[in-house]
Design an enzyme around this catalytic site. Structure first.
Site, PDB file in Angstrom:
ATOM      1  N   SER A 216       0.831  -1.201   0.000  1.00 27.53           N
ATOM      2  CA  SER A 216       0.000   0.000   0.000  1.00 27.53           C
ATOM      3  C   SER A 216       0.864   1.247   0.000  1.00 27.53           C
ATOM      4  O   SER A 216       1.604   1.512   0.947  1.00 27.53           O
ATOM      5  CB  SER A 216      -0.907   0.014   1.227  1.00 27.53           C
ATOM      6  OG  SER A 216      -1.533   1.281   1.314  1.00 27.53           O
TER       7      SER A 216
ATOM      8  N   HIS B  68      -1.120  -1.451  -4.248  1.00 27.42           N
ATOM      9  CA  HIS B  68      -2.411  -1.080  -3.647  1.00 27.42           C
ATOM     10  C   HIS B  68      -2.489   0.440  -3.508  1.00 27.42           C
ATOM     11  O   HIS B  68      -1.631   1.056  -2.877  1.00 27.42           O
ATOM     12  CB  HIS B  68      -2.535  -1.757  -2.281  1.00 27.42           C
ATOM     13  CG  HIS B  68      -3.859  -1.600  -1.620  1.00 27.42           C
ATOM     14  ND1 HIS B  68      -4.959  -2.378  -1.940  1.00 27.42           N
ATOM     15  CD2 HIS B  68      -4.286  -0.756  -0.636  1.00 27.42           C
ATOM     16  CE1 HIS B  68      -5.992  -2.026  -1.177  1.00 27.42           C
ATOM     17  NE2 HIS B  68      -5.609  -1.040  -0.381  1.00 27.42           N
TER      18      HIS B  68
ATOM     19  N   ASP C 229      -4.756   3.520  -2.218  1.00 32.67           N
ATOM     20  CA  ASP C 229      -5.881   3.881  -1.349  1.00 32.67           C
ATOM     21  C   ASP C 229      -6.413   5.262  -1.698  1.00 32.67           C
ATOM     22  O   ASP C 229      -5.717   6.260  -1.551  1.00 32.67           O
ATOM     23  CB  ASP C 229      -5.416   3.883   0.111  1.00 32.67           C
ATOM     24  CG  ASP C 229      -5.242   2.475   0.654  1.00 32.67           C
ATOM     25  OD1 ASP C 229      -6.187   1.678   0.539  1.00 32.67           O
ATOM     26  OD2 ASP C 229      -4.162   2.181   1.193  1.00 32.67           O
TER      27      ASP C 229
ATOM     28  N   MET D 215      -9.172   8.059  -0.757  1.00 35.83           N
ATOM     29  CA  MET D 215     -10.078   8.450   0.338  1.00 35.83           C
ATOM     30  C   MET D 215     -10.630   9.849   0.073  1.00 35.83           C
ATOM     31  O   MET D 215      -9.893  10.734  -0.368  1.00 35.83           O
ATOM     32  CB  MET D 215      -9.307   8.480   1.658  1.00 35.83           C
ATOM     33  CG  MET D 215      -8.608   7.181   1.964  1.00 35.83           C
ATOM     34  SD  MET D 215      -7.705   7.326   3.517  1.00 35.83           S
ATOM     35  CE  MET D 215      -6.894   5.729   3.559  1.00 35.83           C
TER      36      MET D 215
ATOM     37  N   HIS E 292      -8.238   0.851  -4.349  1.00 36.05           N
ATOM     38  CA  HIS E 292      -9.201   0.679  -3.247  1.00 36.05           C
ATOM     39  C   HIS E 292      -9.922   2.014  -3.017  1.00 36.05           C
ATOM     40  O   HIS E 292      -9.358   2.943  -2.458  1.00 36.05           O
ATOM     41  CB  HIS E 292      -8.408   0.235  -2.008  1.00 36.05           C
ATOM     42  CG  HIS E 292      -9.242   0.047  -0.784  1.00 36.05           C
ATOM     43  ND1 HIS E 292      -8.704  -0.096   0.478  1.00 36.05           N
ATOM     44  CD2 HIS E 292     -10.594  -0.029  -0.605  1.00 36.05           C
ATOM     45  CE1 HIS E 292      -9.665  -0.253   1.367  1.00 36.05           C
ATOM     46  NE2 HIS E 292     -10.823  -0.213   0.737  1.00 36.05           N
TER      47      HIS E 292
ATOM     48  N   MET F   5     -12.231   4.263  -1.175  1.00 33.53           N
ATOM     49  CA  MET F   5     -12.958   4.500   0.091  1.00 33.53           C
ATOM     50  C   MET F   5     -13.673   5.826  -0.081  1.00 33.53           C
ATOM     51  O   MET F   5     -13.306   6.845   0.513  1.00 33.53           O
ATOM     52  CB  MET F   5     -11.959   4.517   1.257  1.00 33.53           C
ATOM     53  CG  MET F   5     -11.437   3.122   1.595  1.00 33.53           C
ATOM     54  SD  MET F   5      -9.914   3.179   2.549  1.00 33.53           S
ATOM     55  CE  MET F   5      -8.747   3.321   1.219  1.00 33.53           C
TER      56      MET F   5
ATOM     57  N   MET G 218     -11.789  -5.730   5.260  1.00 31.33           N
ATOM     58  CA  MET G 218     -11.003  -4.755   6.032  1.00 31.33           C
ATOM     59  C   MET G 218     -10.790  -5.301   7.437  1.00 31.33           C
ATOM     60  O   MET G 218     -11.736  -5.716   8.103  1.00 31.33           O
ATOM     61  CB  MET G 218     -11.739  -3.413   6.124  1.00 31.33           C
ATOM     62  CG  MET G 218     -11.794  -2.621   4.827  1.00 31.33           C
ATOM     63  SD  MET G 218     -10.206  -2.291   4.045  1.00 31.33           S
ATOM     64  CE  MET G 218      -9.336  -1.368   5.314  1.00 31.33           C
TER      65      MET G 218
ATOM     66  N   PHE H 215      -6.788   5.046   7.698  1.00 29.76           N
ATOM     67  CA  PHE H 215      -5.393   5.333   8.047  1.00 29.76           C
ATOM     68  C   PHE H 215      -4.542   4.066   7.990  1.00 29.76           C
ATOM     69  O   PHE H 215      -5.035   2.970   8.275  1.00 29.76           O
ATOM     70  CB  PHE H 215      -5.316   5.921   9.465  1.00 29.76           C
ATOM     71  CG  PHE H 215      -6.100   7.190   9.609  1.00 29.76           C
ATOM     72  CD1 PHE H 215      -5.526   8.419   9.297  1.00 29.76           C
ATOM     73  CD2 PHE H 215      -7.437   7.149  10.013  1.00 29.76           C
ATOM     74  CE1 PHE H 215      -6.268   9.595   9.401  1.00 29.76           C
ATOM     75  CE2 PHE H 215      -8.189   8.321  10.108  1.00 29.76           C
ATOM     76  CZ  PHE H 215      -7.606   9.542   9.808  1.00 29.76           C
ATOM     77  N   GLY H 216      -3.271   4.263   7.667  1.00 27.45           N
ATOM     78  CA  GLY H 216      -2.317   3.163   7.731  1.00 27.45           C
ATOM     79  C   GLY H 216      -1.822   3.008   9.160  1.00 27.45           C
ATOM     80  O   GLY H 216      -2.085   3.851  10.021  1.00 27.45           O
TER      81      GLY H 216
ATOM     82  N   ASP I 259      -6.870  -6.334   4.382  1.00 26.38           N
ATOM     83  CA  ASP I 259      -6.215  -5.022   4.375  1.00 26.38           C
ATOM     84  C   ASP I 259      -6.355  -4.389   5.752  1.00 26.38           C
ATOM     85  O   ASP I 259      -7.476  -4.197   6.238  1.00 26.38           O
ATOM     86  CB  ASP I 259      -6.893  -4.162   3.294  1.00 26.38           C
ATOM     87  CG  ASP I 259      -6.299  -2.778   3.140  1.00 26.38           C
ATOM     88  OD1 ASP I 259      -5.242  -2.495   3.733  1.00 26.38           O
ATOM     89  OD2 ASP I 259      -6.911  -1.970   2.400  1.00 26.38           O
TER      90      ASP I 259
HETATM   91  C1  DX5 Z   1      -6.530   1.748   5.339  1.00 26.11           C
HETATM   92  C2  DX5 Z   1      -6.058   1.370   3.963  1.00 26.11           C
HETATM   93  C3  DX5 Z   1      -4.937   0.394   3.981  1.00 26.11           C
HETATM   94  C4  DX5 Z   1      -3.676   0.881   4.656  1.00 26.11           C
HETATM   95  C5  DX5 Z   1      -3.026  -0.323   5.264  1.00 26.11           C
HETATM   96  O1  DX5 Z   1      -7.741   2.412   5.237  1.00 26.11           O
HETATM   97  O2  DX5 Z   1      -7.107   0.796   3.216  1.00 26.11           O
HETATM   98  O3  DX5 Z   1      -4.644  -0.063   2.670  1.00 26.11           O
HETATM   99  O4  DX5 Z   1      -2.780   1.512   3.797  1.00 26.11           O
HETATM  100  O5  DX5 Z   1      -1.930   0.077   6.011  1.00 26.11           O
HETATM  101  P1  DX5 Z   1      -1.260  -0.873   7.085  1.00 26.11           P
HETATM  102  O6  DX5 Z   1      -0.808  -2.095   6.374  1.00 26.11           O
HETATM  103  O7  DX5 Z   1      -0.120  -0.031   7.597  1.00 26.11           O
HETATM  104  O8  DX5 Z   1      -2.281  -1.169   8.140  1.00 26.11           O
HETATM  105 ZN    ZN Z   2      -6.574  -0.202   1.297  1.00 29.30          ZN
END
Ligand code: DX5
Ligand code: ZN
Length: 212
Positions: free
Chosen positions: A7, A31, A33, A35, A64, A66, A136, A142-143, A172
């Site tokens: 990601s 990947h 993301d 948002m 992805h 969101m 999920m 957030f990561g 994920d």
């Molecule tokens: C969160 C994202 C993920 C995120 C995962 O909303 O969809 O893809 O980047 O990050 P990690 O692996 O650090 O949890």
């Molecule tokens: Zn994601």
């Protein structure tokens, strides 16, 4: 084979190309993301960024979304270079089959994602229409969050509910060596990882560990 999808949310946005090149030799997918600040309480990257990075890599773009109203933007994401579009059931509701059809008409892969509070049974009727189901394992936005263990049961439930032999079951959120292994044992065949890959000292080794 487990499809590892790094990601880029955890990458350095001031040097995205370098960070994409760091994972490129070791993985088939990337990947991305997206948002919108409405569906999730964060804003990340969008169409122009995808269009730019499309020029520097041939990795399969696992996109992805969101976002609310995903149907409004499907064509723009495909035009920008997305290969797979995963949208959220919570954002699409009854429009889900229409959106899957919209993605497939353009010759792209369609994925459907569920947040931690959505049960596997709620998407039962749509599983066989999809190429991928994304479970999920954190609240999206957030990561770097902690893996929610109680979401992992959904992996085997989705597997049972599906008649498709080639369905990709992706997880994920909070994936690392330990949680990744747990998910694989339950039947996941694609792992998304942000922090575990990008914050590791040896990216290649981190990826190889997730594959094993
Ligand atoms: C969160 C994202 C993920 C995120 C995962 O909303 O969809 O893809 O980047 O990050 P990690 O692996 O650090 O949890
Ligand atoms: Zn994601």
């Amino acid at each position: 084979m487990t499809i590892i999808s790094p990601s880029i949310l955890s990458a350095d946005f001031s040097d995205l190309k370098t960070d994409i090149k760091k994972v490129e030799p070791f993985v088939p997918w990337l990947h991305i993301d997206v948002m919108d600040g409405h569906f999730v309480p964060n804003i990340s990257i969008g169409i122009p960024v995808i269009k730019s990075i499309r020029k520097i890599t041939n990795l399969f773009f696992d996109t992805h979304l969101m976002i609310e109203n995903p149907q409004k933007y499907i064509d723009s994401f495909i035009d920008a270079g997305a290969d797979l579009i995963t949208f959220h059931y919570e954002a699409a509701g009854d429009n889900t089959p229409k959106i899957i059809e919209q993605i497939k008409r353009r010759g792209k892969k369609a994925g459907l994602s569920i947040k931690p509070n959505t049960q596997a049974e709620e998407i039962e009727n749509y599983i066989n229409l999809c190429d991928l189901i994304l479970i999920m394992t954190v609240e999206p936005g957030f990561g770097g969050q902690k893996f929610m263990e109680d979401c992992a049961d959904k992996i085997s439930k989705i597997k049972k509910l599906s008649d498709k032999k080639d369905l990709i079951i992706q997880v994920d959120g909070g994936i690392n060596d330990i949680t990744g292994k747990l998910c694989k044992n339950l039947g996941a065949n694609s792992l998304v990882a942000g922090n575990y890959i990008y914050k590791s000292e040896n990216i290649q080794q981190a990826i190889e560990t997730l594959k094993k």
